[in-house]
Scaffold this active site. Sequence first.
Site, PDB file in Angstrom:
ATOM      1  CE  LYS A  56      -8.267  -5.313  75.609  1.00  0.00           C
ATOM      2  NZ  LYS A  56      -7.460  -4.236  74.992  1.00  0.00           N
TER       3      LYS A  56
ATOM      4  CG  ASP B 269     -11.245  -1.996  71.643  1.00  0.00           C
ATOM      5  OD1 ASP B 269     -12.312  -1.338  71.682  1.00  0.00           O
ATOM      6  OD2 ASP B 269     -10.732  -2.372  70.572  1.00  0.00           O
TER       7      ASP B 269
END
Length: 205
Positions: free
Chosen positions: A112, A130
Site C-alpha cells: 500500500k 486502504d
Amino acid sequence: MFSRLAELDPNPTTELEYDTPFELLVAVILSAQATDVGVNKATRRLYPVANTPQKILALGEDGLKRYISTIGLFNAKARNVIATCRILVERHGGEVPRDRAALEALPGVGRKTANVVLNTAFGEPTIAVDTHIFRVANRTGLAPGKDVRAVEDGLLKRVPPEFLQNAHHWLILHGRYVCKARRPECPVCVIRDLCRFPNKTTAES
C-alpha cells in the site's frame, strides 16, 4: 462514476503534506493507523529540521521520536524510518527509488505504501487500497473483494485508463467524507444512483 467524482474534484491529491518524494515516503510510513491531520502536525515540526535521509539519520532514533511522539506506534515507526533512511543512503544515493520491489524492501513499507509513493510522487497509475477504498469498492459494487489485493486487482481491471491516475485519491476522499463507515452520507452522494449498497441512508435516518 469517475466522471462525476472528477467533476467535483478535477485534481485530487493526498492530504498528507510533502514537498519531495522522501517527505511523502516518511509521511506515509508515519500514517499507518494514524490520521493525516496528526501526521501533518508532526511533520510540520520535523521537516524544517530534518527532511532528507542524511538529516534524519543525524537526528538518530531518539531524536526522531521527539518529533513524532504524538503519533501512534511512534517507537516502531521511528525504528523503521531510521532503518529506511540508512538503506536509502547506502543503496540508493539518498534518493527514493521509483521501483516497487526496491520500495517494498524498505522497513515499514508494504504494498500500500509503495503504491502511494509510486502514484503520488512519481505519477504511476497505481491504486493503494486502504480501509476507505476497500469499503467504497465493496459497497458500491465497483470492485468487490475479500481482501485488499483482490480489490486492488479488481480496480485496476475496471477503472477506465483515463481515470486510473487519480482514482486512488477520488476513492479515498469519497470514503473519508461521504461513504463513511458508520453512517454514509448517501443523500448528498453524487454516485448514489450507481451504487449497489443495499443499506443506503436517507435524509430522515
